[in-house]
Write a protein that holds these residues in place. Sequence first.
Motif, PDB file in Angstrom:
ATOM      1  N   ARG A   1       0.834  -1.207   0.000  1.00 47.64           N
ATOM      2  CA  ARG A   1       0.000   0.000   0.000  1.00 47.64           C
ATOM      3  C   ARG A   1       0.866   1.253   0.000  1.00 47.64           C
ATOM      4  O   ARG A   1       0.538   2.236  -0.663  1.00 47.64           O
ATOM      5  CB  ARG A   1      -0.946   0.005   1.199  1.00 47.64           C
ATOM      6  CG  ARG A   1      -2.089  -1.007   1.070  1.00 47.64           C
ATOM      7  CD  ARG A   1      -3.000  -0.989   2.300  1.00 47.64           C
ATOM      8  NE  ARG A   1      -3.632   0.302   2.530  1.00 47.64           N
ATOM      9  CZ  ARG A   1      -4.689   0.745   1.873  1.00 47.64           C
ATOM     10  NH1 ARG A   1      -5.247  -0.019   0.967  1.00 47.64           N
ATOM     11  NH2 ARG A   1      -5.196   1.933   2.113  1.00 47.64           N
TER      12      ARG A   1
ATOM     13  N   LEU B   1      -1.037   4.438  -1.463  1.00 57.54           N
ATOM     14  CA  LEU B   1      -2.350   4.340  -0.822  1.00 57.54           C
ATOM     15  C   LEU B   1      -2.252   4.540   0.677  1.00 57.54           C
ATOM     16  O   LEU B   1      -3.253   4.701   1.365  1.00 57.54           O
ATOM     17  CB  LEU B   1      -2.987   2.974  -1.108  1.00 57.54           C
ATOM     18  CG  LEU B   1      -3.188   2.649  -2.583  1.00 57.54           C
ATOM     19  CD1 LEU B   1      -3.740   1.249  -2.742  1.00 57.54           C
ATOM     20  CD2 LEU B   1      -4.120   3.659  -3.226  1.00 57.54           C
TER      21      LEU B   1
ATOM     22  N   CYS C   1       0.519   9.095  -8.524  1.00 55.35           N
ATOM     23  CA  CYS C   1      -0.361   8.949  -9.696  1.00 55.35           C
ATOM     24  C   CYS C   1       0.465   8.709 -10.954  1.00 55.35           C
ATOM     25  O   CYS C   1       0.131   7.851 -11.777  1.00 55.35           O
ATOM     26  CB  CYS C   1      -1.256  10.171  -9.855  1.00 55.35           C
ATOM     27  SG  CYS C   1      -2.529  10.267  -8.586  1.00 55.35           S
TER      28      CYS C   1
ATOM     29  N   ARG D   1       1.891   5.199 -10.926  1.00 56.40           N
ATOM     30  CA  ARG D   1       0.912   4.137 -11.161  1.00 56.40           C
ATOM     31  C   ARG D   1       0.541   3.977 -12.636  1.00 56.40           C
ATOM     32  O   ARG D   1      -0.055   2.978 -13.026  1.00 56.40           O
ATOM     33  CB  ARG D   1      -0.358   4.385 -10.315  1.00 56.40           C
ATOM     34  CG  ARG D   1      -0.126   4.216  -8.822  1.00 56.40           C
ATOM     35  CD  ARG D   1      -1.433   3.995  -8.076  1.00 56.40           C
ATOM     36  NE  ARG D   1      -2.339   5.124  -8.193  1.00 56.40           N
ATOM     37  CZ  ARG D   1      -2.535   6.038  -7.252  1.00 56.40           C
ATOM     38  NH1 ARG D   1      -1.907   5.949  -6.106  1.00 56.40           N
ATOM     39  NH2 ARG D   1      -3.384   7.036  -7.437  1.00 56.40           N
ATOM     40  N   ARG D   2       0.884   4.972 -13.449  1.00 53.25           N
ATOM     41  CA  ARG D   2       0.650   4.852 -14.885  1.00 53.25           C
ATOM     42  C   ARG D   2       1.334   3.614 -15.490  1.00 53.25           C
ATOM     43  O   ARG D   2       0.832   3.004 -16.414  1.00 53.25           O
ATOM     44  CB  ARG D   2       1.234   6.097 -15.574  1.00 53.25           C
ATOM     45  CG  ARG D   2       0.260   6.846 -16.325  1.00 53.25           C
ATOM     46  CD  ARG D   2       0.620   8.215 -16.746  1.00 53.25           C
ATOM     47  NE  ARG D   2      -0.466   9.066 -16.303  1.00 53.25           N
ATOM     48  CZ  ARG D   2      -1.711   8.969 -16.739  1.00 53.25           C
ATOM     49  NH1 ARG D   2      -2.041   8.096 -17.645  1.00 53.25           N
ATOM     50  NH2 ARG D   2      -2.651   9.758 -16.269  1.00 53.25           N
TER      51      ARG D   2
ATOM     52  N   TYR E   1      -9.659   4.151 -17.001  1.00 54.94           N
ATOM     53  CA  TYR E   1      -9.047   4.790 -15.830  1.00 54.94           C
ATOM     54  C   TYR E   1      -7.600   5.205 -16.117  1.00 54.94           C
ATOM     55  O   TYR E   1      -7.038   6.056 -15.439  1.00 54.94           O
ATOM     56  CB  TYR E   1      -9.058   3.855 -14.612  1.00 54.94           C
ATOM     57  CG  TYR E   1     -10.431   3.402 -14.170  1.00 54.94           C
ATOM     58  CD1 TYR E   1     -11.531   4.257 -14.260  1.00 54.94           C
ATOM     59  CD2 TYR E   1     -10.633   2.124 -13.660  1.00 54.94           C
ATOM     60  CE1 TYR E   1     -12.783   3.838 -13.857  1.00 54.94           C
ATOM     61  CE2 TYR E   1     -11.895   1.704 -13.241  1.00 54.94           C
ATOM     62  CZ  TYR E   1     -12.960   2.559 -13.345  1.00 54.94           C
ATOM     63  OH  TYR E   1     -14.193   2.144 -12.933  1.00 54.94           O
ATOM     64  N   PHE E   2      -6.977   4.551 -17.109  1.00 57.27           N
ATOM     65  CA  PHE E   2      -5.601   4.906 -17.487  1.00 57.27           C
ATOM     66  C   PHE E   2      -5.586   5.939 -18.604  1.00 57.27           C
ATOM     67  O   PHE E   2      -4.531   6.241 -19.149  1.00 57.27           O
ATOM     68  CB  PHE E   2      -4.834   3.654 -17.924  1.00 57.27           C
ATOM     69  CG  PHE E   2      -4.483   2.745 -16.777  1.00 57.27           C
ATOM     70  CD1 PHE E   2      -3.285   2.874 -16.106  1.00 57.27           C
ATOM     71  CD2 PHE E   2      -5.379   1.782 -16.356  1.00 57.27           C
ATOM     72  CE1 PHE E   2      -2.979   2.050 -15.031  1.00 57.27           C
ATOM     73  CE2 PHE E   2      -5.084   0.954 -15.285  1.00 57.27           C
ATOM     74  CZ  PHE E   2      -3.873   1.089 -14.622  1.00 57.27           C
TER      75      PHE E   2
ATOM     76  N   PRO F   1     -14.031   8.910 -16.410  1.00 57.21           N
ATOM     77  CA  PRO F   1     -14.132   7.443 -16.502  1.00 57.21           C
ATOM     78  C   PRO F   1     -14.903   6.820 -15.337  1.00 57.21           C
ATOM     79  O   PRO F   1     -15.533   5.781 -15.505  1.00 57.21           O
ATOM     80  CB  PRO F   1     -12.672   6.980 -16.471  1.00 57.21           C
ATOM     81  CG  PRO F   1     -11.851   8.155 -16.785  1.00 57.21           C
ATOM     82  CD  PRO F   1     -12.633   9.375 -16.429  1.00 57.21           C
TER      83      PRO F   1
ATOM     84  N   ILE G   1     -10.011   1.181  -8.524  1.00 57.79           N
ATOM     85  CA  ILE G   1      -9.694   2.416  -9.252  1.00 57.79           C
ATOM     86  C   ILE G   1      -8.480   3.113  -8.628  1.00 57.79           C
ATOM     87  O   ILE G   1      -7.679   3.723  -9.335  1.00 57.79           O
ATOM     88  CB  ILE G   1     -10.914   3.371  -9.260  1.00 57.79           C
ATOM     89  CG1 ILE G   1     -12.128   2.660  -9.850  1.00 57.79           C
ATOM     90  CG2 ILE G   1     -10.601   4.638 -10.040  1.00 57.79           C
ATOM     91  CD1 ILE G   1     -13.410   3.451  -9.770  1.00 57.79           C
TER      92      ILE G   1
ATOM     93  N   VAL H   1      -5.739   2.055  -7.558  1.00 64.01           N
ATOM     94  CA  VAL H   1      -4.399   1.620  -7.963  1.00 64.01           C
ATOM     95  C   VAL H   1      -4.118   1.951  -9.428  1.00 64.01           C
ATOM     96  O   VAL H   1      -3.109   1.541  -9.978  1.00 64.01           O
ATOM     97  CB  VAL H   1      -4.164   0.112  -7.685  1.00 64.01           C
ATOM     98  CG1 VAL H   1      -4.261  -0.162  -6.190  1.00 64.01           C
ATOM     99  CG2 VAL H   1      -5.133  -0.768  -8.456  1.00 64.01           C
ATOM    100  N   THR H   2      -5.019   2.694 -10.071  1.00 66.01           N
ATOM    101  CA  THR H   2      -4.767   3.236 -11.415  1.00 66.01           C
ATOM    102  C   THR H   2      -4.251   4.671 -11.218  1.00 66.01           C
ATOM    103  O   THR H   2      -4.150   5.125 -10.075  1.00 66.01           O
ATOM    104  CB  THR H   2      -6.063   3.250 -12.249  1.00 66.01           C
ATOM    105  OG1 THR H   2      -6.915   4.262 -11.733  1.00 66.01           O
ATOM    106  CG2 THR H   2      -6.784   1.904 -12.199  1.00 66.01           C
ATOM    107  N   PRO H   3      -3.941   5.398 -12.285  1.00 64.31           N
ATOM    108  CA  PRO H   3      -3.440   6.765 -12.079  1.00 64.31           C
ATOM    109  C   PRO H   3      -4.467   7.717 -11.440  1.00 64.31           C
ATOM    110  O   PRO H   3      -4.120   8.831 -11.065  1.00 64.31           O
ATOM    111  CB  PRO H   3      -3.096   7.241 -13.499  1.00 64.31           C
ATOM    112  CG  PRO H   3      -2.892   5.994 -14.275  1.00 64.31           C
ATOM    113  CD  PRO H   3      -3.817   4.985 -13.694  1.00 64.31           C
ATOM    114  N   LEU H   4      -5.719   7.306 -11.307  1.00 66.23           N
ATOM    115  CA  LEU H   4      -6.723   8.195 -10.713  1.00 66.23           C
ATOM    116  C   LEU H   4      -6.566   8.236  -9.198  1.00 66.23           C
ATOM    117  O   LEU H   4      -6.117   7.275  -8.581  1.00 66.23           O
ATOM    118  CB  LEU H   4      -8.130   7.723 -11.078  1.00 66.23           C
ATOM    119  CG  LEU H   4      -8.430   7.657 -12.569  1.00 66.23           C
ATOM    120  CD1 LEU H   4      -9.889   7.289 -12.799  1.00 66.23           C
ATOM    121  CD2 LEU H   4      -8.122   8.976 -13.241  1.00 66.23           C
TER     122      LEU H   4
ATOM    123  N   LEU I   1     -10.042   5.423   3.769  1.00 64.63           N
ATOM    124  CA  LEU I   1      -9.460   4.489   2.797  1.00 64.63           C
ATOM    125  C   LEU I   1      -7.946   4.593   2.650  1.00 64.63           C
ATOM    126  O   LEU I   1      -7.292   3.614   2.308  1.00 64.63           O
ATOM    127  CB  LEU I   1     -10.107   4.698   1.420  1.00 64.63           C
ATOM    128  CG  LEU I   1     -11.604   4.406   1.308  1.00 64.63           C
ATOM    129  CD1 LEU I   1     -12.073   4.652  -0.102  1.00 64.63           C
ATOM    130  CD2 LEU I   1     -11.911   2.979   1.726  1.00 64.63           C
ATOM    131  N   LEU I   2      -7.397   5.787   2.851  1.00 68.35           N
ATOM    132  CA  LEU I   2      -5.957   5.971   2.602  1.00 68.35           C
ATOM    133  C   LEU I   2      -5.217   6.130   3.915  1.00 68.35           C
ATOM    134  O   LEU I   2      -4.716   7.202   4.227  1.00 68.35           O
ATOM    135  CB  LEU I   2      -5.721   7.206   1.711  1.00 68.35           C
ATOM    136  CG  LEU I   2      -6.465   7.247   0.381  1.00 68.35           C
ATOM    137  CD1 LEU I   2      -6.138   8.532  -0.359  1.00 68.35           C
ATOM    138  CD2 LEU I   2      -6.115   6.048  -0.485  1.00 68.35           C
TER     139      LEU I   2
END
Lengths: 306, 267
Positions: free
Chosen positions: A51, A56, A76, A79-80, A107-108, B23, B108, B110-113, B265-266
């Motif tokens: 995490r 996170l 961010c 994570r791309r 989402y990407f 998205p 979501i 763990v994506t760039p968002l 959550l974080l």
Amino acid sequence: MATLTPVLDIAGLRKSYGGRSVVSGVGFSVPAGVCFGILGPNGAGKTTILRCCLGLASPDEGKILLGGHPVPESACAARRRVGVVPQFDNLDPDFTAGENLLTYGRYFGLKKAEIQRRIPELLDFAGLTDKEKARVQTLSGGMKRRLTLARALINDPDILFLDEPTTGLDPQARHLIWDRLKQLVAHGKTLILTTHFMEEAERLCERLIVLDHGSVVAEGNPRGLIASHIEPDVIEVFGGNAARWAENHRGLCDRLEISGETVFFYCRDTAALRKALDGENGLHFLRRAANLEDVFIKLTGRELRD
Amino acid sequence: MRIHLFFSFFLPILCWFSPGWLPVWQRNFLVWRKLALPSLLGNLADPLIYMLGLGYGLGSLLPQVAGVSYMHYLVAGMAVASTMNAATFETLYSAFSRMHTQKTWDAILVTPLSLDHVLTGELFWAASKSFLSGFAILLVIMALGLAAPPFVLWVIPVIFLTGLAFSALGLIVCALAPSYDFFMYYFTLFITPMLLISGVFFPAEQLPRAVYSVASFLPLSHAILLARPLLLGEYPKDAALHVTALLGIAFVAFSIAVTLTRRRLLK
């Protein structure tokens, strides 16, 4: 020499929750193109480290560089180039397999046409060729896991995090996942895998760390760790009065462990012990080579961790 | 330092103007499109039955209310109240399912968002869905000849603003809820009393003074004080005040929701 730059570099990572230290000073780096294992019993801090790597959770102390990006500051952006297979499936239950991939690709920031071009090859890779229109709720546990793996690859990531990817799968499904993960490494991807299946770590990981109580207790490759921590042969003795028999034959091995009804003799040379066992009625025994699980148990103990 | 904290609290609002939330909105739209029929029934048929039943049934027993027929009086409140209900149900039960039960947000994140994108997507999704609900009621009101033609167009942004404010409030409750049962508190202690004292079914002015003064601060009151005059063909009094109040509620509630959800959550 871009290949020598680690894709994940962690130093002095600390994280505590409510005064309880979960990660206490962890550091390691993962070179590009390997499968790297993070092993540890429940509560050792594996998931917390993941995490933190993904941004996170914010570490209390320490530095993380993921794909060259500082995390959490540039999480961010990092994570791309990352894919994640979480411990518990979180596919969209209302969608088909194809819709799951399409939605996730968005989402990407990927374009619909681009994602749709990738969907057939990803489903092929995951062994779900004819399942594009199948609803997720109709898929088996193994199929869902493979769809989650396909979903993690939608952005063609350089780095893949897998949090206990084969927990709860039958042997067939597990072997299929292992095979796919080996293919990914062969294609140059870096895999970072947490597991408590030692067999999985032994088969897949080139390098690994063993965590316990939030600290790294060992680091190396599986064979090296076995060679340096454990005698090469193990004889497990059980049945009859194995424990008392073992006390009287302690001298026949290098190290002895008693766990419940079973005695583990760790030996460099098993000849004397086998001879002594030969005439014993009521005692059963099993001879095998030492494995990573023996190392793991030696380092983290036999007590339950839940 | 204080000014810095003040601005960083409202920083998530900037996310409304970045395309990253789209998205997330699209994902919810795609699910809704698959399950649209039962959803439309719940969001449209229910308030329509209330409106027609109360309006014509109760209305036939009543003389004029606040100078107009009861049906004319009731429709504005029904349009904004059904918007409120749709926004509340979406951000409580549906968003909570996505966050807590299905772990859609975890996937979501763990994506760039970022979480701000997720919450903005959820906010605008709930606002859109509740807008559709309120707008459909508005169409029925127009079809029944109960709306004044040019002014009625201004009710459309009022409905959207109402949905936005209640979606933002609902996201706070979603962030705090340990389980689905928790939502009953919000309905019983906030939504239902508000429905009764904000002037949906009867003029709030006739309430005891203390209750009336509390009611005038409630978001539903602001929405009704905008929508009712517009449907009756008049400019609302203090329109700027009510618009600012609804927008302010949306800004503040959303910022609180982001702070609370981050904490949840974080961590």
